[in-house]
Scaffold this active site. Structure first.
Site, short mmCIF file in Angstrom:
data_model
loop_
_atom_site.label_atom_id
_atom_site.label_comp_id
_atom_site.label_asym_id
_atom_site.label_seq_id
_atom_site.Cartn_x
_atom_site.Cartn_y
_atom_site.Cartn_z
CG ASP A 121 -3.02 -8.18 -51.10
OD1 ASP A 121 -2.45 -7.26 -51.72
OD2 ASP A 121 -2.52 -8.74 -50.11
CG LEU B 270 -0.49 -16.65 -41.15
CD1 LEU B 270 0.76 -17.51 -41.11
CD2 LEU B 270 -0.11 -15.19 -41.37
#
Lengths: 284, 284, 284, 284
Positions: free
Chosen positions: D67, D186
């Site tokens: 990512d 998160l």
């Protein structure tokens, strides 16, 4: 604005004094007041209307009470999108933004057409049992599925737009509108969602799976929750006010309602001011 | 170790096969097995004893089941501190650390005296109504006060050692031992407390006051919770297994029990290994 | 109480006015004041002592400032357990419980011996690099290991009493005393720990592993943290005041210090009152 | 699809073996590969192009890495909305959904036009110092303002659409896209936001004000953050990869970029499957 419907919180005598002043004031401005039966009883006036009929009879609904009273009125309005003005008897609410001191200036602003409104989505929740729809509900804040008081947990299965999401054990699950995000959902660890964002929040209540975090999805999504606990100890609650007992394998379908609701804003207040006041965020 | 009491999780037929092997194995080692009535029924043996009498008849209690079964046995033991060996039928529990494959090596270690134990505190919870004690309970994991399924919240008032702490609205309150900190309390946002720390945890469930965070206090503290909600919709639950309906102004007194419980540890496992396995903490 | 050491927060001119009143008041009661160099400079008095020498010269240390000032004094006291009285210049602190209005009644209580104290543990933190101890520190609130501002995260490995606990990636890790549990640790999601509980808190800061929750362990535990990030972008901070740059594979040893510290309590206040005031817990 | 740009994660020799197979495979299908300089170096091929030029030269960008690599490529694409196909060298990413085994079937689907795409918003972040714009950045995941490693906290002031929101002290603030909601946000306690929702998340990092919770707002909002800490110890980071040192009273303007980015989806995978795999949500 020819006719204003007025609904006061039941069993709140302080509403009586306000009405004694408010009703002649409205009359003097050529505005007819239509009261629901309970509120009429409070003032000693006859001619109260059934609460559920009021939205069809008036141009504006004035609610005297707290957020709880407004929630119950919001669920009555449905297709007839008559605007609601919430007056808080006890200070400041998230939904009842207007305080007692601000009633007359706010009504003046309303009559002069210099007021703002905020459009809020409503939730639609239906229960499907063995393929048949056995209950349909509406909510402004939230639809909550939770365990019975003596049960240890329930198990729920979530599907969104036909896609399986997860199966989890918890005390329950909150499906909240942005409006409801500052109510129960916040206590369960949910985020604060700006009230006009077109979104729904799914927040688990005490999930046993620690990685299951609140989920924010587009309000166009169709959510299905399957109650998979073997024992029948699960409940559906709407806005914390209306309840329904669920059975094993009941499916709860939740999504945005076709209707929205229109709230009249307190003049000179914005959302973040209310947030600061309610959450005791210090200013500089 | 002359006599071992055996309690299997009810309605678990897989326990039968284990018992068919285990009972002769124990007999061959000169150890007498004493079964509770349900477990005796499972094996077709007569002479089962009432569950509550077992702790008084044996030198060790072997529990076949999961953490739930062990919790119910732990509450029976009380003053007679007979050690408990928990065998997990389904993998690994926080309390039933021994897996099926490890039964015989663990029992060998027990017979040879080469085993470790861990002493755990128990909670004592009593309900006082109008000055009178009307119920006394014991718990290994937690005492939970929570709202009814259709109630919006309850209001509770906390006092610790005679000092007023706070009044708050929430779904409920968990009073947990360190042992219980990895059970329900964790789902409510509580910390993980090392099992031998002499502490209690107070963790609110969905508190409306966002600044009310889990509280860890010495286990010598006397906690009093007053149920101040007007409507009678609050419950006390012990270990998620025993329930009691509370009334307005009931006082729940919670503290460390005079008794502790002794758990036999799985050989070669430590607390952090179990934590890693259960919470899926990746290793390097 | 013959000699009182006085340390004021540097660069706080409001302390000067207080000292102008306080010093003669103490003298009139036959108590000698010993000022550190900065504080002496503030009053224009000569004869100020090096801050680090003060604990050895006096019977009590009076700190004028906030919790930050008291933290820096607490680390000076070490083996000489001279009691500390914290006066908060700006209201109410967790450590500086006495407000400006309460100075004289509190000092009167101290002279009459009618005061309470609270004993607090200190943290000892040492850094081991390639087997060699290269730094030793003390802290009253916390020892924090955190990433550099532009780093994405650090990786740390935790061992407790020689047992491997976990390896995790995060912004950092807080090792806190009960005293520190209401400071930075609370912001990171840690529990509130009663100040006299013999415990340490390990709270991860923004852990990537969502199941790694704050951990409360006995204060007798020996904690070792290995900095396993490849890039050298980790720091150790004590009480948010003293910093140290860590390298790859540095080991940080943290445990309870051999020394405790004695804080003089504000008369008529208890811990929960201070908690309520600081966390804005509403009373009934 | 005539020309495919290929960017591999630097210093990843495993990419070499994949390229040795992939490049002839693409050639055999009549597709020209254009490599960036580093990737060309890895294969020993000459003719590598500057990374920043690649989006202008090709019909699709294939990213080999994780990512992090894809994030850096996403920021290059800007106005030229060339679709990106992320291949994860190490398993499964939130952005690099295609695993090594799936490369060829996925490319076949792309060539046949039977693939899905997902459009993601980008963040635009600019720094204004004394009225002048001194830096403009783009991010796919997040813009983070955080304190220096040895600082205790920073103070920030938030304005949304010209309305003052709050002033708070914290380790920092994350402004995240829905895409970034499963990354750093998160870990800081933010919600999971469905990737196509038109929203931004503001999540405080270790806020000292416990009632400041993550905020989800429409992506059309203009956010301004004022760095009000006196000491100059605050930083702006984009996607955890690009950093900028902030000064006292710098204003960071954050909003949705005018451009979006197009990611090619792995055939047969949906968002919730990836979520389940990455967050280790157990299935039934």
């Amino acid at each position: 604005m020819k006719r204003i419907g007025i609904i006061a919180k039941p069993h709140k005598p302080e509403a009586r004094a306000i009405l004694q002043e408010l009703l002649p004031w409205l009359e003097s401005r050529g505005v007819e007041s239509v009261l629901d039966e309970d509120t009429a009883g409070l003032t000693g006036r006859s001619g109260g209307q059934p609460k559920a009929d009021l939205p069809g009879l008036v141009d504006l609904l004035l609610v005297l009470g707290g957020d709880g009273t407004l929630l119950s009125v919001a669920r009555l309005v449905r297709a007839r999108d008559v605007p609601i003005l919430g007056i808080n008897l006890g200070g400041l609410g998230f939904l009842t933004e207007v305080t007692l001191e601000e009633i007359y200036p706010t009504l003046d602003a309303v009559f002069q057409g210099t007021y703002g409104v905020t459009q809020r989505i409503l939730l639609s929740a239906a229960v499907r049992r063995q393929g048949e729809r056995i209950g349909e509900y509406i909510a402004l804040n939230d639809a909550v599925i939770n365990k019975g008081a003596l049960a240890r947990m329930i198990e729920l299965e979530i599907h969104i737009d036909g896609q399986y999401v997860t199966t989890f054990r918890a005390d329950g699950l909150i499906l909240s509108t942005p409006t409801g995000s500052t109510a129960y959902c916040l206590a369960a660890g949910g985020p604060i969602v700006y009230p006009t964002l077109r979104a729904l929040v799914l927040a688990p209540i005490c999930p046993h799976m620690l990685t299951f975090r609140p989920l924010v999805i587009p309000d166009a999504a169709k959510v299905e929750i399957v109650q998979t606990s073997a024992d029948e100890n699960a409940y559906l609650t709407l806005d914390g006010q209306v309840g329904f007992t669920l059975r094993h394998r009941d499916v709860i379908e939740v999504g945005r309602s076709d209707h929205t609701i229109t709230l009249i804003k307190a003049p000179g207040k914005n959302y973040f001011q209310i947030l600061r006041a309610k959450l005791k965020w210090g200013e500089r």
